[in-house]
Design a protein around this motif. Sequence first.
Motif, PDB file in Angstrom:
ATOM      1  N   LYS A   2     -72.713  46.698 -26.899  1.00  6.30           N
ATOM      2  CA  LYS A   2     -74.161  46.540 -26.743  1.00  6.30           C
ATOM      3  C   LYS A   2     -74.554  45.068 -26.820  1.00  6.30           C
ATOM      4  O   LYS A   2     -74.073  44.326 -27.672  1.00  6.30           O
ATOM      5  N   LYS A   3     -75.438  44.669 -25.920  1.00  6.76           N
ATOM      6  CA  LYS A   3     -75.936  43.299 -25.920  1.00  6.76           C
ATOM      7  C   LYS A   3     -76.904  43.110 -27.083  1.00  6.76           C
ATOM      8  O   LYS A   3     -77.767  43.956 -27.338  1.00  6.76           O
ATOM      9  N   ASP A  76     -83.167  42.158 -31.818  1.00  5.57           N
ATOM     10  CA  ASP A  76     -82.312  42.542 -32.952  1.00  5.57           C
ATOM     11  C   ASP A  76     -82.369  41.493 -34.056  1.00  5.57           C
ATOM     12  O   ASP A  76     -82.416  41.833 -35.242  1.00  5.57           O
TER      13      ASP A  76
END
Length: 351
Positions: A2-3, A76
């Motif tokens: 996942k980026k 994030d």
Amino acid sequence: MKKVNIYFNRWFSVAYHYMNLIRNNEDGVPVQIFATHPDIHHMSLQGADVAGTEPALTGIEYVQFCVDFCRRNEIDIFIPRLHMLDIALHAAMFDAIGTKVLVCRDLDLLETIMDKGKFYESVKETGIMTIPDYHVVSTAEQFKEAYHDLVAKGHHVCFKPTETEGGLGFRIIDNTRSPLQELFGHVTPLISFDEAYRILGSEPTFPELMVMELLEGYEYSIDCLSDENGRLLAAVPRRKAGGRLRLMEHIPELEEIASRVAEVYKIPFNFNIQMKYSGGIPKLLEINPRMSGGLHISCLSGINFPYLAVKSALGGEVQPAEFGDNVLASHVEQPLIMKINGESVIPDPVN
């Protein structure tokens, strides 16, 4: 894999290098970097994948802008610089949307660090390192008393605001200067006592100044990395070595100071300790609870400070790291095309 979406709010130009260090990380973790700044052509944005402009807001309104930005873009990791204290105060708002903020959450500590006078008092109580002789003043008469006290102790004298960044407001008192010569030469931080006293006396009070002994030895910037709990993982002392040269070298007493600072204050992620020698003794200038302006140079030691902080924040295991031999480094400008035939080549705008 996942980026990871990472957001920088208003930063210095050198954030361009931090972004590339994170992007080119040794674990091959894919990242997408977002950045905002009031100036869409600011150099820090050239390291981002997605860039946008910031509104001129303060306090909770600015925090809400950052929260909305993080929510919209599924950020994030948020690495703040501007309005760090306000962001830390409302860190729970970012928790609620799943964004991890790389900031010290101990608000009392953060407020103390950002006020040099308060922080010197704290260091004096702990005794973990030496501080310069100093006084905190807010009137011309207090300034006068402080100056004469320091001169009587045999010091040259300087002063700076208790709350500032970089060299803003820093002045050296020099009563031998020639204003006429300076008028035709380079701008300097020199000022005579009489001139400073006259300017400060033009108002009944002024924002607090630290009047302190002028330290005239080598100045070291110790770039440090801790985990989320404040456990020290790396420390690299760096100093100017003439012109554009920078020397990263092992100085045991400075590395020990970094260890004591981490043990006592438990500052998480990236922070920077500035020390300057006087008579063979390193004395504290200040601590910055963020990545320093020269951190990208310290990364030439082989330690990727920005990425390792991100990795730690994401819950990855980061082992203590030491650099090997001393490293002498420098830098050169890198030209960047901003527009071709009037068409911008800056990062994609934020939706």
